[in-house]
Design a protein around this motif. Structure first.
Motif, short mmCIF file in Angstrom:
data_model
loop_
_atom_site.label_atom_id
_atom_site.label_comp_id
_atom_site.label_asym_id
_atom_site.label_seq_id
_atom_site.Cartn_x
_atom_site.Cartn_y
_atom_site.Cartn_z
N LYS A 178 0.85 -1.20 0.00
CA LYS A 178 0.00 0.00 0.00
C LYS A 178 0.88 1.24 0.00
CE LYS A 178 -3.72 -2.29 2.32
NZ LYS A 178 -5.08 -2.06 2.44
N LEU A 205 -4.91 5.73 0.91
CA LEU A 205 -4.15 4.49 0.72
C LEU A 205 -4.47 3.92 -0.65
CD1 LEU A 205 -4.47 2.61 4.12
CD2 LEU A 205 -2.41 3.57 3.12
N VAL A 206 -3.43 3.54 -1.37
CA VAL A 206 -3.59 2.98 -2.70
C VAL A 206 -2.92 1.61 -2.71
CG1 VAL A 206 -3.10 3.30 -5.15
CG2 VAL A 206 -3.55 5.29 -3.71
N GLU A 207 -3.65 0.61 -3.17
CA GLU A 207 -3.11 -0.75 -3.26
C GLU A 207 -2.28 -0.88 -4.53
OE1 GLU A 207 -2.28 -4.37 -1.85
OE2 GLU A 207 -3.75 -3.11 -0.82
N GLU A 256 0.07 -3.69 -6.67
CA GLU A 256 0.45 -5.09 -6.82
C GLU A 256 1.28 -5.25 -8.08
OE1 GLU A 256 -3.31 -7.08 -7.02
OE2 GLU A 256 -3.70 -6.80 -4.87
N SER A 285 0.22 -3.95 -11.65
CA SER A 285 -0.66 -2.78 -11.58
C SER A 285 -0.24 -1.74 -12.61
CB SER A 285 -0.61 -2.14 -10.19
OG SER A 285 -1.11 -3.00 -9.21
#
Length: 129
Positions: free
Chosen positions: A2, A99-101, A103, A106
């Motif tokens: 995150k 908050l930014v996920e 992965e 992405s």
């Protein structure tokens, strides 16, 4: 993983929002004026101190008064600018952190793309992504 990303909060200018902003500026200016008066009172109280201490303290108090007067001038300017704003225009009121996920795989450009939350009269009307 995150990440924390800053997201601007934009405010749509309405009569109600202009009045709220004007009131906030006015209240802040009044607080600054009261602080200046308190500092001037403290300077008058220094008359009983010895000359060396009084001079140093008076210089610091006068600098603090000057700083507050500059902030009051800036607030006056902001109030003038507020009067120039057109109804319906958008202004950045503040920024929040989101908050930014992230992965593997992405889309980085999508993650870092400018986002904004648009508010009108205390209601979220749009989320720009």
């Amino acid at each position: 993983m995150k990440l924390i990303k800053k997201v601007p909060i934009k405010l749509v200018v309405t009569e109600e929002s202009k009045e709220k902003i004007r009131q906030n500026f006015t209240n802040h200016k009044l607080r600054l004026e009261q602080e200046c008066q308190q500092l001037q009172f403290e300077i008058r109280k220094l008359k009983n101190k010895n000359a060396n201490v009084r001079s140093d303290m008076e210089t610091r108090f006068n600098q603090e008064i000057k700083n507050r007067q500059e902030k009051m001038k800036l607030l006056d300017f902001k109030i003038e600018q507020l009067d120039e704003l057109k109804m319906g225009s958008e202004i950045v009121e503040k920024e929040v952190e989101a908050l930014v996920e992230v992965e593997v795989g992405s889309d980085w450009n999508h993650i870092m793309k400018e986002q904004a939350i648009v508010i009108k009269d205390d209601k979220v009307i749009r989320i720009d992504e």
